[in-house]
Design a protein around this motif. Structure first.
Motif, PDB file in Angstrom:
ATOM      1  N   ARG A 111     -54.737  27.798  35.421  1.00  0.00           N
ATOM      2  CA  ARG A 111     -54.394  26.385  35.215  1.00  0.00           C
ATOM      3  C   ARG A 111     -53.566  26.278  33.942  1.00  0.00           C
ATOM      4  O   ARG A 111     -53.951  26.823  32.898  1.00  0.00           O
ATOM      5  N   GLU A 113     -53.111  24.644  31.134  1.00  0.00           N
ATOM      6  CA  GLU A 113     -53.796  23.674  30.285  1.00  0.00           C
ATOM      7  C   GLU A 113     -53.487  23.983  28.832  1.00  0.00           C
ATOM      8  O   GLU A 113     -52.924  25.029  28.511  1.00  0.00           O
ATOM      9  N   ARG A 119     -61.297  26.942  27.039  1.00  0.00           N
ATOM     10  CA  ARG A 119     -60.280  26.415  27.951  1.00  0.00           C
ATOM     11  C   ARG A 119     -59.081  27.348  27.922  1.00  0.00           C
ATOM     12  O   ARG A 119     -58.375  27.430  26.922  1.00  0.00           O
ATOM     13  N   LYS A 208     -59.140  12.505  30.689  1.00  0.00           N
ATOM     14  CA  LYS A 208     -59.556  13.060  29.394  1.00  0.00           C
ATOM     15  C   LYS A 208     -58.988  12.262  28.224  1.00  0.00           C
ATOM     16  O   LYS A 208     -59.351  12.479  27.079  1.00  0.00           O
TER      17      LYS A 208
END
Ligand code: ATP
Ligand code: MG
Length: 421
Positions: A111, A113, A119, A208
């Protein structure tokens, strides 16, 4: 110097034992629950995720690694596991077996991100999916599997949050209420959420951005608008969790990432992590199998982020990180003949299941013994010309310094090492 791509990690040998431990725990629990492993491609047709994850989600709108191959096909590196499993379930006619179909997987996910602790752009998920069962017993079984997995890893400070986000029937009425509510904040919502307001207002609750999540705090909650069927289902899931002694809290704010979630949704949250505190998330979905071309069947599953589990374990069980295995035997040598003799002996010992090492860098005898110490070898022998002639050597316990005479026949040596292990 070329460095690793942003948001990726090398798992070094000092940590790989911990990874293997987590993976083995996952496989062990799955086996007991009857979940069979499935292995699927790292990339899929881009349309699978557009349809299977939902084009109002962050994952599809912002985070996918999509590329065109030399044949002009649009492919995407898997951002998650569910859509792929649904595809495989349909494509391989797994629905034709006695239902439900219980599958598990451990996969890399990709992903795009903003990388931070917990993360990453490449991360790993352990997950399960159960297809073809609508009973609340299934929800309870899936949640109990995740619970057992986290418990067997020895994690503490984990909280299970559950919620119900209703079905197509009750969601419809609720979405209207939600839309009306968010209409009042139209001038403050982020651009992505403005779009979601029309298509899928529930997504806004998962945004978010600080402003959107602040606004979402006082929004109507799905759990207050469940139809009789959905609220009965939720009651039964809770009762079953109570029965199994699994603690949970009801958190009306969980809506989860996928567009197709219905009824039960849940998350396991750790108090050992900062912002990225969800170690495992999942829920029930219906409509997804049909959307991807199969006959209607419900699915329910979860995915746990392995990097986040590693972070928690390293924090809570620092010793678990040093699960390095030491060799049973280090064979030090003096001279060429002895070195060749040792290599053959070690080969035979390894063949018999012994972990044995020798020097490969031309060290002096003194340096070899130092190296054996560094490796943490439990025993050592020194072989020179005399030992080759006599076919015996001194087996030394590296900790106590105790030494005994030992035959240099691999079988005898292996047996002795087994005895003193
Ligand atoms: P988050 O709210 O933290 O972004 P998510 O809802 O996007 O999570 P899911 O799609 O449900 O996450 O994925 C399941 C699990 O995978 C998460 O609970 C988390 O443990 C892990 N995970 C998700 N995205 C990442 C990432 N970028 N890096 C590491 N782990 C991740
Ligand atoms: Mg996310």
């Amino acid at each position: 110097m070329i460095t690793k791509p942003r948001g990726t990690e090398d798992v070094l040998p000092k940590d790989s034992k911990l990874w293997q431990h987590i993976e083995e725990t996952a496989r062990g629990v799955c086996e007991r629950f009857g979940y069979k492993e499935i292995r699927t491609p790292v990339f899929e047709d881009t349309a699978l995720f557009q349809r299977g994850v939902g084009d109002t989600t962050d994952v599809v709108q912002k985070e996918m690694y999509t590329f065109e191959d030399k044949g002009g096909r649009s492919l995407t590196l898997k951002p998650e596991g569910t859509a792929t499993l649904v595809r495989s379930y349909i494509e391989n006619s797994l629905y034709a077996n006695p239902q439900p179909t219980k599958l598990s997987y451990i996969i890399p996910c990709f992903r795009y991100e903003k990388p931070q602790s917990g993360r990453l752009r490449e991360f790993h998920q352990f997950g399960i999916e159960c297809f073809g069962a609508e009973s609340p017993a299934t929800d309870a079984e899936v949640i109990s599997l995740a619970h057992m997995f986290l418990k067997e890893l020895g994690l503490t400070g984990i909280q299970l949050n559950i919620n119900s986000i209703g079905c197509a029937v009750c969601k419809k009425e609720y979405n209207e209420k939600l839309r009306n509510y968010f209409e009042g904040y139209k001038d403050r919502l982020c651009p992505t959420c403005l779009e979601r307001l029309e298509k899928n207002p529930m997504r806004i609750i998962d945004c978010k951005s600080e402003i959107c999540s602040e606004i979402a705090k006082t929004a109507p909650k799905m759990i207050d608008y469940l139809c009789d069927d959905c609220s009965g289902h939720f009651e039964s899931v809770k009762e079953r969790l109570d029965n199994m002694g699994i603690d949970y809290v009801i958190n009306p704010d969980i809506v989860r990432g996928l567009d197709y979630y219905t009824k039960t949704v849940f998350e396991f949250v750790s108090d050992a992590l900062g912002a990225q505190s969800t170690v495992c998330g999942g829920g029930r979905y219906s409509g997804l199998v049909e959307e991807l071309g199969g006959k209607p069947a419900d699915g329910i599953g979860f995915a746990a982020g392995l990097e986040r589990l590693v972070l928690v374990i390293k924090k809570q069980q620092p010793d678990a990180c040093s699960l390095e295995t030491a060799s049973d035997l280090f064979v030090a040598t003096m001279g060429d003949e002895a070195e060749k003799f040792a290599q053959k002996l070690i080969f035979e010992l390894r063949n018999l299941g012994v972990s044995a090492e020798q020097d490969l860098c031309g060290r002096s005898l003194k340096a070899q013994m130092k190296y054996a110490d560094k490796l943490g070898a439990r025993n050592s022998i020194v072989i020179g010309d005399d030992e080759i002639v006599a076919q015996t050597a001194k087996l030394k316990n590296m900790k106590t310094g105790e030494a005994v005479d030992i035959s240099l026949h691999a079988e005898v040596l292996a047996k002795k090492l087994e005895e003193v292990r």
